[in-house]
Design a protein around this motif. Structure first.
Motif, mmCIF file in Angstrom:
data_model
loop_
_atom_site.group_PDB
_atom_site.id
_atom_site.type_symbol
_atom_site.label_atom_id
_atom_site.label_comp_id
_atom_site.label_asym_id
_atom_site.label_seq_id
_atom_site.Cartn_x
_atom_site.Cartn_y
_atom_site.Cartn_z
ATOM 1 N N ALA A 98 0.833 -1.208 0.000
ATOM 2 C CA ALA A 98 0.000 0.000 0.000
ATOM 3 C C ALA A 98 0.864 1.253 0.000
ATOM 4 N N ALA A 99 1.896 1.274 0.820
ATOM 5 C CA ALA A 99 2.771 2.444 0.886
ATOM 6 C C ALA A 99 3.514 2.643 -0.434
ATOM 7 N N LEU A 100 4.020 1.582 -1.022
ATOM 8 C CA LEU A 100 4.725 1.674 -2.290
ATOM 9 C C LEU A 100 3.812 2.219 -3.379
ATOM 10 N N MET A 101 2.596 1.688 -3.458
ATOM 11 C CA MET A 101 1.677 2.087 -4.509
ATOM 12 C C MET A 101 1.270 3.551 -4.403
ATOM 13 N N ARG A 102 1.296 4.082 -3.230
ATOM 14 C CA ARG A 102 0.856 5.462 -3.039
ATOM 15 C C ARG A 102 2.021 6.445 -2.923
ATOM 16 N N GLY A 103 3.238 5.965 -3.103
ATOM 17 C CA GLY A 103 4.401 6.851 -3.024
ATOM 18 C C GLY A 103 4.639 7.389 -1.627
ATOM 19 N N ARG A 104 4.298 6.621 -0.610
ATOM 20 C CA ARG A 104 4.447 7.048 0.784
ATOM 21 C C ARG A 104 5.730 6.462 1.365
ATOM 22 N N TRP A 105 6.840 7.040 0.935
ATOM 23 C CA TRP A 105 8.159 6.546 1.330
ATOM 24 C C TRP A 105 8.361 6.592 2.837
ATOM 25 N N GLU A 106 7.819 7.626 3.487
ATOM 26 C CA GLU A 106 8.010 7.764 4.939
ATOM 27 C C GLU A 106 7.403 6.574 5.678
ATOM 28 N N GLU A 107 6.300 6.015 5.178
ATOM 29 C CA GLU A 107 5.703 4.838 5.815
ATOM 30 C C GLU A 107 6.591 3.614 5.645
ATOM 31 N N LEU A 108 7.312 3.546 4.550
ATOM 32 C CA LEU A 108 8.178 2.393 4.301
ATOM 33 C C LEU A 108 9.330 2.310 5.290
ATOM 34 N N THR A 109 9.705 3.445 5.882
ATOM 35 C CA THR A 109 10.818 3.428 6.827
ATOM 36 C C THR A 109 10.479 2.635 8.090
ATOM 37 N N LEU A 110 9.196 2.371 8.331
ATOM 38 C CA LEU A 110 8.821 1.530 9.469
ATOM 39 C C LEU A 110 9.223 0.079 9.234
ATOM 40 N N LEU A 111 9.221 -0.355 7.980
ATOM 41 C CA LEU A 111 9.515 -1.749 7.650
ATOM 42 C C LEU A 111 10.854 -1.955 6.960
ATOM 43 N N PHE A 112 11.352 -0.885 6.310
ATOM 44 C CA PHE A 112 12.575 -0.993 5.525
ATOM 45 C C PHE A 112 13.540 0.136 5.851
#
Length: 192
Positions: A115-129
């Motif tokens: 979901a984060a990748l598809m919406r361009g929400r890089w800041e959310e990805l920092t929680l997992l990556f």
């Protein structure tokens, strides 16, 4: 759980894969890509250690605010749906079967990542990556590297390398044991 791990590589890749039209001269930062609805063709190579040739597949990726559909049409018909309530899979048009529930740790992480990748929400990805700063390649494209914080996810998917310009054009997932998945999204959105 092994089935979830196998699916982790595909949907996470897929998920990244789409955005708006590529710009002509200068590649915008991947952080500027904001994606709404997606409908893109894909081609995938799955390199498996010990096999001399990769497994090839084609299909279509669609996504909206609520779900991501990874529909492989060649060489088999398999549709994987990632939604907030879990992951389902349908083979040859049969009724979808649950593959993972969003309450499961890895299944939930996959759904959130997609979901984060598809919406361009890089800041959310920092929680997992661990998300690298975009690097500019010699041809002007950008490249971002994602490395999972979670050891189980890292063993399942390895690192994720995303390359593109105005769109995500290529995703490479390096799994444990030397296996790799490479997903490309053809220019002009030619149907597979």
């Amino acid at each position: 759980m092994a089935r979830i791990v196998k699916l982790a590589a595909l949907p996470v890749l897929f998920a990244f894969a789409l955005s708006s039209a590529a710009s002509a001269a200068t590649c915008p930062s991947p952080r500027d890509i904001k994606i709404g609805e997606v409908d893109r063709a894909f081609a995938q190579e799955r390199h498996i250690e010990g096999m001399s040739k990769p497994l090839l597949s084609k299909g279509r990726l669609t996504a909206d605010e609520d779900r991501i559909v990874w529909h492989m049409t060649e060489p088999f018909d398999v549709e994987t749906v990632i939604a907030p309530d879990g992951i389902t899979e349908s083979v040859n048009g049969e009724a979808p079967r649950p593959v993972a529930s969003a309450s499961g740790e890895l299944g939930s992480a996959i759904a959130r990542s997609a979901a984060a990748l598809m919406r361009g929400r890089w800041e959310e990805l920092t929680l997992l990556f661990e998300v690298s700063e975009p690097a500019v390649l010699d041809n002007g494209d950008w490249q971002v590297l994602l490395v999972p914080h979670n050891e189980r996810m890292k063993q399942a998917v390895g690192s994720i390398e995303v390359t593109g310009c105005g769109d995500v054009e290529r995703i490479e997932i390096g799994g444990g044991g030397g296996d790799r998945h490479i997903v490309t999204f053809p220019a002009g959105d030619d149907a597979p």
